[in-house]
Design an enzyme around this catalytic site. Structure first.
Site, PDB file in Angstrom:
ATOM      1  N   GLY A   1     -71.020  -9.027 -23.231  1.00 25.75           N
ATOM      2  CA  GLY A   1     -71.397  -8.306 -22.361  1.00 25.75           C
ATOM      3  C   GLY A   1     -71.880  -9.586 -21.458  1.00 25.75           C
ATOM      4  O   GLY A   1     -71.958 -10.236 -21.405  1.00 25.75           O
ATOM      5  N   HIS A   2     -71.457  -9.248 -20.018  1.00 29.19           N
ATOM      6  CA  HIS A   2     -72.140 -10.549 -18.972  1.00 29.19           C
ATOM      7  C   HIS A   2     -73.708 -10.822 -19.121  1.00 29.19           C
ATOM      8  O   HIS A   2     -73.944 -10.227 -19.083  1.00 29.19           O
ATOM      9  CB  HIS A   2     -71.391 -10.181 -17.652  1.00 29.19           C
TER      10      HIS A   2
END
Length: 354
Positions: free
Chosen positions: A241-242
């Site tokens: 994920g970011h």
């Protein structure tokens, strides 16, 4: 190296600092499993469970621990780390396919891109504006390298790899088919029952000597960058994920999911199908076994596991039913001991939190 086919055992011993027990002029041309190897094959023994095949092997050479030298009936290369030595030999016998420098006629390359003359741009690849591609790097068929991406020297995008805008890739990286790096992270803000997309304005920075498996995805940062350290090895079908940060030389097995803003330290090993919750920290030198769920920070090196191993169905269902009654059982014990009722909102203790 000699013009004769394959590699001599003498060459291998000198190159990798191993002790040879056997014929230095014997040559090997391929790798094989211990039980099926022939005189032209190199194989290895690292796991004790396969020792039963050693006495029957017909291999040209077996790479193994010096303690097993007397038990080996054929040529042996003695190494402290047999598997690593075997890996280096296999890399010599099976080099990556050569790619001709230059651009394929079907490639689409923006005029502003800076591509080293020794790089190879394959069929139907697309190279965007202001891209920089280093020496001897290979951009395989169907790859898309969007605007302002940088790829270092000697890296290889095998096929259908997508690098989104602004991504930075180091040197000697390997990306397998259908890798996507730099797509938007899952940034959404709730508003009166609806979701508002939060612009993802960071990018992804990947260090040197990183390998990324097929169909793995790494999201761009929401504000700051997502960072993958040097020497990181990622298996197939991993979701990162970011704003995740992964430390140098960490390895993550297939189908793991790393939620946004998690920080994973150096030299960690994350097993297959592990889930890591967001906004937590895993320190250096942690091993998380397969199918575990990391729901809070881990601050001490070591081995960590969760989940329930497979069991006979009837017993599993009984145990699952009992687990659902565990909270009720704890309350009864507390009442009997006069400890007073436990509040429903009392936070669960976490042995990893300081």
């Amino acid at each position: 190296m000699s013009a004769q086919p394959g590699l001599s055992l003498g060459e291998l011993a000198v190159r990798f600092g191993s002790v040879l027990k056997g014929d230095p002029d014997h040559r090997v041309t391929r790798v094989s499993a211990l039980e099926s190897a022939d005189a032209a094959s190199v194989t290895f023994l690292a796991n004790p469970r396969y020792r039963r095949y050693l006495q029957q092997t017909k291999a040209g050479v077996v790479v193994l621990d010096p303690k097993l030298a007397d038990a080996c009936p054929v040529n042996a290369l003695l190494a402290k780390n047999p598997y690593a030595t075997y890996a280096r030999i296999a890399a010599l016998l099976y080099p990556p396919p050569a790619a001709p420098p230059g651009r394929h006629a079907t490639a689409v390359v923006d005029p502003s891109a800076k591509i080293d003359p020794s790089a190879s741009i394959g069929p139907h690849a697309v190279i965007g504006a202001r891209v920089t591609i280093g020496a001897r790097t290979v951009i395989g068929p169907g790859c898309v390298v969007m605007d302002e991406v940088t790829v270092g020297d000697d890296s290889r995008l095998t096929a259908n790899v997508t690098l989104c805008q602004g991504v930075v890739i180091g040197s000697r990286c390997l990306m397998h088919p259908s890798v996507v790096i730099g797509a938007d992270g899952f940034g959404l803000a709730p508003d009166q029952g609806e979701w508002l997309k939060v612009p993802q304005v960071g990018t992804v920075r990947v260090g040197d000597d990183v390998e990324i498996g097929a169909s793995t995805t790494i999201d761009r940062g929401a504000i700051d960058d997502t960072v993958i350290g040097d020497g990181v090895k990622l298996d197939n079908q991993i979701q990162i994920g970011h704003n995740v940060r992964i430390g140098d030389h960490t390895a993550i097995a297939g189908c793991a999911g790393i939620s946004g803003s998690a920080v994973i330290g150096k030299r960690c090993m994350i097993g297959g199908m592990v889930g890591v919750a967001g906004h937590l920290t895993i320190c250096d030198d942690v091993v998380v076994t397969g199918k575990s769920f990391v729901s809070s920070s881990i601050r001490k090196p070591g081995y960590y596991s969760s989940g329930i191993p497979v069991d006979e169905t009837t017993r599993f269902r009984k145990n699952a039913a009992r687990f659902q009654r565990l909270d009720e059982f704890v309350r009864e014990v507390r009442r009997e001991r006069g400890a007073g009722p436990e509040r429903d909102d009392a936070p669960a203790e976490d042995p990893n939190e300081e």
